[in-house]
Design a protein around this motif. Structure first.
Motif, mmCIF file in Angstrom:
data_model
loop_
_atom_site.group_PDB
_atom_site.id
_atom_site.type_symbol
_atom_site.label_atom_id
_atom_site.label_comp_id
_atom_site.label_asym_id
_atom_site.label_seq_id
_atom_site.Cartn_x
_atom_site.Cartn_y
_atom_site.Cartn_z
ATOM 1 N N PRO A 65 -2.299 -8.698 2.987
ATOM 2 C CA PRO A 65 -1.178 -8.895 2.049
ATOM 3 C C PRO A 65 -1.170 -10.207 1.281
ATOM 4 O O PRO A 65 -0.914 -10.212 0.063
ATOM 5 N N ALA A 78 -1.489 -10.448 -2.801
ATOM 6 C CA ALA A 78 -0.480 -11.041 -3.680
ATOM 7 C C ALA A 78 -1.067 -12.180 -4.516
ATOM 8 O O ALA A 78 -0.693 -12.362 -5.680
ATOM 9 N N VAL A 128 -2.257 -2.618 1.498
ATOM 10 C CA VAL A 128 -0.872 -2.207 1.720
ATOM 11 C C VAL A 128 -0.121 -2.243 0.389
ATOM 12 O O VAL A 128 -0.251 -3.189 -0.402
ATOM 13 N N ASP A 129 0.639 -1.211 0.133
ATOM 14 C CA ASP A 129 1.432 -1.134 -1.097
ATOM 15 C C ASP A 129 2.544 -2.187 -1.052
ATOM 16 O O ASP A 129 3.542 -2.031 -0.358
ATOM 17 N N GLY A 130 2.327 -3.278 -1.771
ATOM 18 C CA GLY A 130 3.270 -4.391 -1.789
ATOM 19 C C GLY A 130 2.926 -5.305 -2.947
ATOM 20 O O GLY A 130 2.242 -4.892 -3.890
ATOM 21 N N PRO A 131 3.377 -6.557 -2.908
ATOM 22 C CA PRO A 131 3.100 -7.486 -4.001
ATOM 23 C C PRO A 131 1.600 -7.594 -4.286
ATOM 24 O O PRO A 131 0.803 -7.864 -3.386
ATOM 25 N N PHE A 140 -0.330 -5.064 -5.309
ATOM 26 C CA PHE A 140 -1.059 -3.796 -5.252
ATOM 27 C C PHE A 140 -1.184 -3.158 -6.634
ATOM 28 O O PHE A 140 -2.274 -2.726 -7.033
ATOM 29 N N ARG A 141 -0.075 -3.079 -7.375
ATOM 30 C CA ARG A 141 -0.137 -2.454 -8.690
ATOM 31 C C ARG A 141 -1.090 -3.209 -9.603
ATOM 32 O O ARG A 141 -1.855 -2.613 -10.370
ATOM 33 N N ARG A 151 -3.903 3.537 -0.651
ATOM 34 C CA ARG A 151 -2.594 2.879 -0.644
ATOM 35 C C ARG A 151 -1.959 3.069 0.740
ATOM 36 O O ARG A 151 -1.657 4.184 1.163
ATOM 37 N N THR A 206 0.866 2.083 3.940
ATOM 38 C CA THR A 206 2.308 1.827 4.055
ATOM 39 C C THR A 206 2.620 0.513 4.755
ATOM 40 O O THR A 206 3.729 -0.023 4.600
ATOM 41 N N GLY A 207 1.692 -0.028 5.531
ATOM 42 C CA GLY A 207 1.959 -1.263 6.247
ATOM 43 C C GLY A 207 0.779 -1.657 7.110
ATOM 44 O O GLY A 207 -0.251 -0.957 7.165
ATOM 45 N N ASP A 227 -2.735 -14.663 6.256
ATOM 46 C CA ASP A 227 -3.181 -13.383 6.822
ATOM 47 C C ASP A 227 -3.893 -13.547 8.155
ATOM 48 O O ASP A 227 -4.437 -12.579 8.691
#
Length: 531
Positions: free
Chosen positions: A282, A286, A317-320, A322-323, A408, A410-411, A436
Motif C-alpha cells: 500500500p 500510494a 490492494v484497491d486503495g490510494p 490503485f486507479r 485488484r 480487497t486488503g 510497508d
C-alpha cells in the motif's frame, strides 16, 4: 550466406568434425515477419545420427573432462572470440528467422560471448570443484583416520534442447552449453527448428573452437529433426548423462518422465513456466503507483512478451494509488505497437490463451495497436479481482506473449491468500516502502517457498548473469529447484562428487595434491583457503 572465416550455411548437421547431410527430410527457415521461407534447406536426422553424435561425445569424455583448467578455460575463450567475430552476421540471420530486431540480437550475442568468458574465469579459479581435504590422522583414538580428498567431476555427455524464445543466449551457445562445457561435459545440442540458420552459425563457431583447441571432435555436435523422434532418441540414449530443456511445461515434463523411465534414470533440468507475480504494497502504491504500472508494462513487452521472466501479473490492494497505477498501465499498453511473434505457432497459442483469460472472467481494460499483418501480437491489459483469481486457476497460468493481468485486491489478508495460491515461479517482485515493512515481512516467507529469486523495488527483467544469480524455482517453474540455469552456479548441474581415499599424492588430481599446485580454493581439515 557467407560468414566471417569463410563459413557458409550448408544446412547440414554438425556431428564432430563432420557435416552430415539429411537422412530424414529437410526444412527451410520461416521468416515470421513476411511469411516467406528462407534458404537454404536444413537437414533432418534421426536415431542413427543421434547415436553417432552421442557415441562421439562419450569417446571424448575421458580426455575432455581431464583437460587442465587452463586448457578448458582457453577453449571457452576461443568460443567467445568466435562468437564476437560473427556477431553481426549472426544477428542478421537470426532477425530473418525470428522477426526480432538485429540490434537487439547483436546485443544478445555480445552478452552470450561474455557468459563464455565468465565461465572461463570460473574454470580457471577452480572453486566449482569444491575441493576438500581431510588429512590423515594415524594417531587418532579410538581409531585412526585415513586421508580423504574430494572434488567434483563432470557427469558425462549432456544433451541440450535449444530454446525458441532467446535464439542465442538460450540456444546452441547459451548458458546451458557454456556451463556444461565448463564442467568438462561434451555436449550434443538439439537445435530448435524455429531458427536453424542461427543455430548452424553458432554450432560452426563451437566446432571451429574445438578444432583450434586441439580437442576431441566429440566435444560438440549439433543435430536437428522433425517431430518428437529425435528428442526421444536423445533422452533414451544410454550414454547420455543429463538433459537440459527450456520451453513449455508439457514438453519439459514429457522429457523428464521419459528420462525417469530409462533403465538408468538421468536428471533433466527444465525451465518451463512462470508468471513472475509482482506485489505492490500500500505505501509504495500510494507513493509511486503510476511509475510502477508503466514500468511493469514496459518490461512485460520486451521480446513481444516472449520472455520467461516477463512480469505477467501485478497485484495491488484497491486503495490510494490503485486507479493511478491502473491508468498508467493502460496508457503504456496503448503505446505498444503490434509486433511479429517468433513463430506462427506461438502467435496462435497466444491468441488462444488470451481468449482463455477472457473465458475465465478477465476484463480487457487496455489494448495496443491493432496488428497490421498475420503473426503480430497485440498488447493486452486485463483486470480481475482477487476473488476471481482465487476461484479460477487458469487466470494464474502463463500467457506467453504481450499480455499483462492486473489483480485488484480487497486488503492485505487477501494479498497473502492470493500469494499462497501461486505455484512455483522463476521470480517474484515486491514493491514496498518503509511503512510497508510489517506486510513485507509477512509476505517474504510466502514468496521464498515459491521462487528462487525475489526482486525488491525493481522488475523481474532484466536478470544479471553473475555468481549470485538464480534462475530457478519450485515446480512447475523448473523440475529441480536446487539448481539454477542462469549464472555461474549453473555449472553445478553437471558435476558430482568423488572422494579419493588414502591415495598417493602423485595419483591425485592436481587440485587435491598436497602442494595445491593450481592454488585453487579448498577446505583443508575444515579451514577454507588456497592452501
Amino acid at each position: 550466406m557467407t560468414l566471417t572465416g569463410d563459413m557458409t550455411l550448408t544446412g547440414e548437421l554438425l556431428i564432430g568434425t563432420a557435416r552430415v547431410p539429411a537422412t530424414a527430410g529437410t526444412m527451410k527457415a520461416l521468416n515470421p515477419a513476411t511469411g516467406e521461407f528462407v534458404e537454404p534447406e536444413f537437414a533432418f536426422g534421426g536415431a542413427a545420427e543421434v547415436d553417432r553424435a552421442v557415441r562421439l561425445a562419450d569417446d571424448a569424455f575421458d580426455s575432455y573432462s581431464h583437460t587442465s583448467l587452463a586448457e578448458r578455460a582457453a577453449f571457452l575463450d576461443l568460443v567467445a572470440d568466435g562468437l564476437e567475430a560473427v556477431k553481426d552476421e549472426l544477428a542478421a540471420r537470426t532477425a530473418l528467422e525470428t522477426g526480432l530486431p538485429a540490434a537487439q540480437l547483436a546485443g544478445e550475442a555480445a552478452r552470450t560471448a561474455d557468459v563464455f568468458r565468465k565461465f572461463a574465469d570460473v574454470v580457471r579459479a577452480g572453486r566449482f570443484l569444491q575441493a576438500a581435504v581431510d588429512t590423515a590422522q594415524p594417531d587418532r583414538r579410538p581409531a585412526p583416520r585415513m586421508d580423504h580428498r574430494l572434488q567434483k567431476v563432470a557427469l558425462g555427455p549432456v544433451v541440450i534442447f535449444g530454446a525458441g524464445n532467446f535464439p542465442i543466449s538460450y540456444s546452441v551457445m547459451g548458458g546451458d552449453t557454456a556451463s556444461a562445457l565448463a564442467a568438462g561435459c561434451p555436449v550434443v545440442v538439439k537445435a530448435h527448428n524455429a531458427h536453424p540458420g542461427a543455430s548452424e552459425i553458432q554450432g560452426r563457431v563451437i566446432q571451429r573452437a574445438v578444432a583450434e583447441a586441439g580437442l576431441h571432435e566429440g566435444v560438440f555436435s549439433l543435430v536437428r529433426g522433425a517431430g518428437n523422434e529425435i528428442g526421444e532418441a536423445l533422452v533414451d540414449h544410454p550414454l547420455v548423462r543429463a538433459v537440459t530443456f527450456t520451453g513449455s511445461e508439457g514438453g519439459g515434463m514429457a522429457l523428464y518422465r521419459r528420462a525417469q523411465r530409462r533403465p538408468e534414470p538421468i536428471p533433466v533440468f527444465t525451465e518451463m513456466t512462470s508468471v513472475n507475480p509482482t506485489f505492490v504494497l500500500p505505501a509504495a502504491l500510494a507513493a509511486r503507483g503510476p511509475e510502477i504500472g508503466a514500468g511493469l508494462v514496459q518490461r512485460a513487452m520486451y521480446n513481444v512478451g516472449q520472455a520467461c521472466l516477463k512480469p505477467a501479473v501485478l497485484l495491488a490492494v484497491d486503495g490510494p494509488g490503485f486507479r493511478e497505477l491502473r491508468d498508467a498501465a493502460a496508457a503504456e499498453i496503448r503505446k505498444a505497437d503490434a509486433r511479429t511473434m517468433l513463430t506462427p505457432g506461438i502467435h496462435d497459442s497466444y491468441t488462444r490463451n488470451a481468449r482463455r483469460m477472457e473465458d475465465g472472467g478477465a476484463t480487457l481494460i487496455g489494448t495496443g495497436a491493432d496488428p497490421a499483418r498475420a503473426g503480430e501480437g497485440q498488447s493486452l491489459l486485463y483486470e480481475v479481482t482477487g476473488e476471481q483469481l482465487l476461484a479460477e486457476p487458469a487466470l494464474r497460468e502463463e500467457v506467453f506473449g504481450p499480455a499483462v493481468l492486473l489483480v485488484r485486491l480487497t486488503g492485505a489478508e487477501q494479498l497473502f491468500e492470493v500469494a499462497r495460491a501461486f505455484r512455483g515461479q522463476l521470480s517474484a517482485t515486491l514493491h514496498a516502502d518503509a511503512a510497508d515493512r510489517a506486510a513485507a515481512e509477512r509476505l517474504l516467507p510466502i514468496l521464498e517457498r515459491r521462487t528462487g529469486r525475489i526482486v525488491f523495488n525493481a522488475f523481474s527483467i532484466p536478470q544479471e548473469v553473475s555468481h549470485a544469480a538464480t534462475h530457478s524455482g519450485p515446480f512447475p517453474a523448473t523440475s529441480d529447484s536446487r539448481f539454477t540455469s542462469v549464472g555461474m552456479g549453473a555449472i553445478e548441474r553437471f558435476v558430482r562428487p568423488v572422494t579419493y581415499q588414502n591415495f598417493p599424492d602423485a595419483l591425485l588430481p592436481e587440485p587435491l595434491r598436497e602442494a595445491n599446485p593450481l592454488h585453487v580454493w579448498r577446505l583443508v581439515d575444515g579451514a577454507p583457503g588456497r592452501h
